[in-house]
Design a protein around this motif. Structure first.
Motif, mmCIF file in Angstrom:
data_model
loop_
_atom_site.group_PDB
_atom_site.id
_atom_site.type_symbol
_atom_site.label_atom_id
_atom_site.label_comp_id
_atom_site.label_asym_id
_atom_site.label_seq_id
_atom_site.Cartn_x
_atom_site.Cartn_y
_atom_site.Cartn_z
ATOM 1 N N GLN A 210 0.826 -1.206 0.000
ATOM 2 C CA GLN A 210 0.000 0.000 0.000
ATOM 3 C C GLN A 210 0.863 1.260 0.000
ATOM 4 O O GLN A 210 0.514 2.247 -0.652
ATOM 5 N N ARG A 211 1.969 1.243 0.744
ATOM 6 C CA ARG A 211 2.854 2.413 0.748
ATOM 7 C C ARG A 211 3.442 2.622 -0.633
ATOM 8 O O ARG A 211 3.562 3.761 -1.111
ATOM 9 N N ASN A 212 3.800 1.561 -1.284
ATOM 10 C CA ASN A 212 4.329 1.669 -2.653
ATOM 11 C C ASN A 212 3.284 2.261 -3.585
ATOM 12 O O ASN A 212 3.583 3.113 -4.432
ATOM 13 N N LEU A 213 2.041 1.817 -3.421
ATOM 14 C CA LEU A 213 0.962 2.362 -4.250
ATOM 15 C C LEU A 213 0.747 3.837 -3.961
ATOM 16 O O LEU A 213 0.429 4.624 -4.865
ATOM 17 N N ALA A 214 0.903 4.245 -2.700
ATOM 18 C CA ALA A 214 0.741 5.658 -2.358
ATOM 19 C C ALA A 214 1.792 6.510 -3.068
ATOM 20 O O ALA A 214 1.503 7.609 -3.566
ATOM 21 N N VAL A 215 3.021 6.021 -3.138
ATOM 22 C CA VAL A 215 4.074 6.748 -3.848
ATOM 23 C C VAL A 215 3.765 6.799 -5.340
ATOM 24 O O VAL A 215 3.927 7.849 -5.993
ATOM 25 N N ALA A 216 3.315 5.690 -5.904
ATOM 26 C CA ALA A 216 2.936 5.680 -7.323
ATOM 27 C C ALA A 216 1.824 6.685 -7.582
ATOM 28 O O ALA A 216 1.849 7.424 -8.575
ATOM 29 N N ARG A 217 0.843 6.717 -6.701
ATOM 30 C CA ARG A 217 -0.284 7.656 -6.849
ATOM 31 C C ARG A 217 0.205 9.100 -6.855
ATOM 32 O O ARG A 217 -0.176 9.887 -7.736
ATOM 33 N N GLU A 218 1.056 9.449 -5.898
ATOM 34 C CA GLU A 218 1.505 10.844 -5.792
ATOM 35 C C GLU A 218 2.396 11.232 -6.962
ATOM 36 O O GLU A 218 2.319 12.365 -7.458
ATOM 37 N N LEU A 219 3.243 10.333 -7.408
ATOM 38 C CA LEU A 219 4.054 10.629 -8.591
ATOM 39 C C LEU A 219 3.179 10.817 -9.818
ATOM 40 O O LEU A 219 3.413 11.715 -10.641
ATOM 41 N N TRP A 220 2.169 9.947 -9.969
ATOM 42 C CA TRP A 220 1.263 10.079 -11.123
ATOM 43 C C TRP A 220 0.536 11.418 -11.078
ATOM 44 O O TRP A 220 0.432 12.119 -12.095
ATOM 45 N N VAL A 279 7.208 11.933 -3.925
ATOM 46 C CA VAL A 279 7.613 10.727 -3.205
ATOM 47 C C VAL A 279 7.472 10.942 -1.697
ATOM 48 O O VAL A 279 6.948 10.078 -0.970
ATOM 49 N N GLU A 280 7.896 12.095 -1.214
ATOM 50 C CA GLU A 280 7.781 12.404 0.209
ATOM 51 C C GLU A 280 6.318 12.374 0.659
ATOM 52 O O GLU A 280 6.002 11.850 1.739
ATOM 53 N N THR A 281 5.452 12.952 -0.157
ATOM 54 C CA THR A 281 4.033 12.946 0.180
ATOM 55 C C THR A 281 3.501 11.525 0.279
ATOM 56 O O THR A 281 2.753 11.180 1.197
ATOM 57 N N GLY A 282 3.902 10.682 -0.660
ATOM 58 C CA GLY A 282 3.466 9.292 -0.632
ATOM 59 C C GLY A 282 4.011 8.527 0.557
ATOM 60 O O GLY A 282 3.307 7.724 1.179
ATOM 61 N N LEU A 283 5.270 8.809 0.913
ATOM 62 C CA LEU A 283 5.888 8.116 2.052
ATOM 63 C C LEU A 283 5.227 8.507 3.370
ATOM 64 O O LEU A 283 5.164 7.699 4.304
ATOM 65 N N ALA A 284 4.729 9.754 3.442
ATOM 66 C CA ALA A 284 4.139 10.240 4.693
ATOM 67 C C ALA A 284 2.622 10.125 4.736
ATOM 68 O O ALA A 284 2.018 10.351 5.792
ATOM 69 N N SER A 285 2.014 9.778 3.621
ATOM 70 C CA SER A 285 0.547 9.788 3.549
ATOM 71 C C SER A 285 -0.087 8.824 4.545
ATOM 72 O O SER A 285 0.388 7.693 4.729
ATOM 73 N N GLU A 286 -1.149 9.291 5.175
ATOM 74 C CA GLU A 286 -1.938 8.422 6.046
ATOM 75 C C GLU A 286 -3.141 7.832 5.314
ATOM 76 O O GLU A 286 -3.856 6.997 5.868
ATOM 77 N N GLU A 287 -3.376 8.303 4.084
ATOM 78 C CA GLU A 287 -4.478 7.788 3.264
ATOM 79 C C GLU A 287 -3.903 6.786 2.268
ATOM 80 O O GLU A 287 -3.660 7.103 1.098
ATOM 81 N N LEU A 288 -3.695 5.597 2.741
ATOM 82 C CA LEU A 288 -3.100 4.577 1.887
ATOM 83 C C LEU A 288 -4.160 3.960 0.982
ATOM 84 O O LEU A 288 -5.253 3.629 1.438
#
Length: 398
Positions: A210-220, A279-288
């Motif tokens: 899920q964390r990986n997906l969060a980073v993918a989401r924010e980069l996209w 990437v930072e936003t995805g790493l810190a996101s609480e909305e996985l």
């Protein structure tokens, strides 16, 4: 070689409209976009041909509003090849047909093995139509004469092609079903925006956490926003594969992202601060994000046997039976009935497996009357046979 002129002034536009109004018969229309180069799907060239009028090449950005042309040709039949690909960008400038003749769709219904414009023109009209500029950047200005010649030929032969296809449809008794298909193209509602468009990333199925997906989401999202602002195709900034690689690696610093060999693209380093912030936003996101996409999408058919064996049996039996119908009618199976319609009815069939209930279920999905008439009874028989086979198998096992 004829010199082709692009119409980009109000006076030229008015003269062209007057000439088109004096023409006769259907109006051939085509549009060229800059897919793969620009973010938008706007038209950068619109071609129009009508008998006794000639061929006209319009530059949409300086003309802007095509409503005056629409008022002249709006009620006429428009001839397009693969109309569904062009209608959105035509409507964006005010060109919206009431009825069309889609030469690609007609070729599909006739069972032609290859339905590209060049192939269909060569087979039915005996004219070789080069397609070397189909993937060009049509936002280029000025447009080269070789490109304009290519664009003009795309419409100059369409009306003759339409007439030949109409004869074939009549000969094979497919005129009525073709008219239903053409009408469906015109009135089809555009797809609703995806709830999570970032999940369309190519290769995203290889991302597990899920964390990986969060980073993918924010980069996209960062890439999409920047590409929209610049009107550049997102993949030209940073390819999908680079986003997926970064999401899998989860770099812990700006330098770590920069050192990631797979993170490439024309803007991968010049906009590195933008991508690292994402990437930072995805790493810190609480909305996985969830591991699976939300919505009403069905599982892929390959997973049905394990998740819903009765539905899998119904789908397999129906597809085999419908393939025979498609062969009899000499058309592709996907044109006989949209595969998604069959999958949804197979996954969740009506309680009453009668022809009326199945017909209603198909109609609710968007199947046309001719499709329902050609497939509903076959689907009923296949579903009943599949369920009987399952019962027999259970009885043999007990």
């Amino acid at each position: 070689m004829d010199e082709f002129q692009v119409i980009d002034t109000a006076d030229g536009f008015e003269r062209a409209i007057d000439a088109i109004a004096r023409g006769r018969g259907p109006v051939a229309v085509d549009a060229e976009r800059a897919s793969g180069f620009k973010y938008s799907q706007r038209a950068y060239l619109i071609q129009v041909y009508r008998r006794d009028s000639g061929t006209f090449l319009f530059d949409p950005p300086p003309i802007g509003d095509f409503a005056p042309l629409e008022s002249v040709i709006g009620t006429e039949e428009w001839v397009l090849h693969a109309a569904s690909q062009d209608l959105a960008c035509l409507r964006e400038v005010g060109l919206d047909p009431e009825r069309v003749f889609d030469t690609e769709l007609a070729a599909r219904l006739l069972g032609m093995p290859r339905v590209g414009l060049g192939t269909v023109v060569e087979e039915l009209l005996g004219i070789h139509l080069a397609k070397e500029h189909s993937a060009a950047d049509w936002s280029t200005r000025p447009l080269p004469q070789s490109w304009l010649k290519y664009a003009a030929l795309d419409v100059e032969l369409l009306v003759d092609l339409r007439d030949r296809l109409e004869l074939e449809l009549d000969r094979t008794h497919k005129t009525e079903l073709a008219l239903q298909e053409f009408d469906s193209v015109v009135h089809r509602m555009p797809k609703a925006p995806a709830a999570e468009p970032w999940r369309r990333l190519s290769g995203i199925h290889g991302i597990r956490g899920q964390r990986n997906l969060a980073v993918a989401r924010e980069l996209w999202l960062a890439r999409d926003s920047h590409a929209s602002a610049l009107d550049i195709a997102p993949g030209r900034l940073v390819p999908d594969a680079s986003i997926v690689a970064a999401a899998k690696a989860l770099p812990q610093s700006r330098r770590g992202l920069a050192d990631l060999r797979e993170f490439t693209g024309r803007a991968s380093r010049s906009e590195l601060d933008r991508w690292w912030a994402a990437v930072e936003t995805g790493l810190a996101s609480e909305e996985l994000p969830s591991l699976r996409a939300k919505g009403d999408a069905l599982p892929p058919p390959r997973a049905w046997a394990g998740r819903n064996p009765p539905a899998d049996a119904r789908l397999r039996q129906a597809r085999t039976a419908l393939a025979d119908v498609a062969e009899t009618l000499q058309m592709p199976l996907e044109n006989l009935l949209t595969p998604e319609y069959l999958r949804r009815v197979a996954w969740n069939p009506p309680e009453d497996l009668g022809i009326d209930a199945v017909s209603a279920a198909l109609a609710a999905q968007g199947a046309r009357p001719w499709q329902i008439a050609a497939t509903a009874q076959t689907i009923v028989d296949a579903f009943v046979s599949a369920e009987q086979s399952l019962r027999d198998a259970e009885a043999d096992a007990s």
